[in-house]
Enzyme design. Structure first.
Site: not given
Length: 265
Positions: A155, A17-18, A20
């Site tokens: 993060y 998904s997304g 990638g």
């Protein structure tokens, strides 16, 4: 223009998904065989089938890269049908916890997911690239690794570590024919971001029209020289360039694709 990807095999982690997915599809469009990776078999197979339907070549590798066992499974599946010429380390997670909210365990967990998972795939894929005498390793980083903000410190730190890992790897691959680089995206629009913007619009008084919401969100949150969010295909296009024969002289670099959000030389 032939960028000479026909016959190359590319493993793109986190490509069910997304971002990638966008990278994998663009590589496939240029003739590369792509290995779609994810933890959900149905989602990964859906992406692979969409590539096959367009005449591309795609395989699937399922596994959780946050564990050694999962990384072993992915590497074994990816290498089953041939060598891997291109590794795109993209899989990872985000977290929006603040300094007061993120525990030591949160720091350890996201470091394992976002950094050690990259290392696991490097260790399993790069050695066979050395035998080929050519290869591309591309890490997806982020602007918050260059200019961190006060929020989500754990993060931010993982993005900086990804950049550091990639440059260190480039130094270790001297004169092997393999390059290692970072693509550092800015704020990229996707369905999840659009949903968040829609929900946040009343709080920030951004209006109700989605185009207006996106424009005003950029001005308030991520001011940049283009005045907009980036598109997944713009990141994928940069990855594609770094995979091509035209990037042989680029290694140990961080390529920012952020519309000028990060302001540094």
């Amino acid at each position: 223009m032939d960028i000479q990807l026909k016959g190359k095999r590319a493993l793109v982690t986190g490509s069910s998904s997304g971002l990638g997915e966008a990278i994998a599809k663009m590589l496939a469009d240029e003739g590369a065989t792509v290995i779609i990776h994810g933890r959900d078999k149905d989602r990964a197979e859906k992406v692979a089938n969409s590539i096959l339907e367009k005449g591309g070549i795609a395989e699937v590798a399922i596994g959780d890269l946050s564990t050694d066992e999962g990384a072993d499974q992915v590497a074994e599946a990816a290498l089953k049908s041939g060598q891997i010429d291109i590794l795109v380390n993209n899989a990872g997670a985000t977290s929006h916890k603040s300094w007061g909210e993120a525990t030591a365990d949160d720091w350890l967990d996201i470091y394992n997911t976002n950094v050690v998972s990259y290392v696991r795939m490097i260790q399993r894929i790069v050695p066979q690239m050395k035998k080929l005498g050519w290869g591309r390793v591309i890490h997806i980083g982020g602007g918050l690794g260059i200019q961190p903000i006060k929020e989500q410190p754990h993060y931010n730190a993982t993005l900086a570590a990804r950049h550091n890992v990639s440059v260190s790897l480039a130094r270790s691959l001297k004169e092997t024919g393999i390059t290692s680089n970072v693509v550092s995206p800015g704020a990229i629009i996707n369905p999840m971001v659009e949903d968040w913007l829609k929900n946040a619009a009343p709080k920030f008084n951004w209006g109700t029209d989605m185009e207006e919401i996106k424009y005003r969100a950029v001005q308030d949150l991520i001011p940049n020289d283009t005045g907009r969010f980036g598109e997944p295909e713009e990141i994928a296009g940069t990855v594609l360039y770094l995979c091509s024969r035209f990037s042989d002289y680029i290694s140990g670099s961080v390529i920012r694709v952020d519309g000028g959000t990060i302001r540094c030389l």
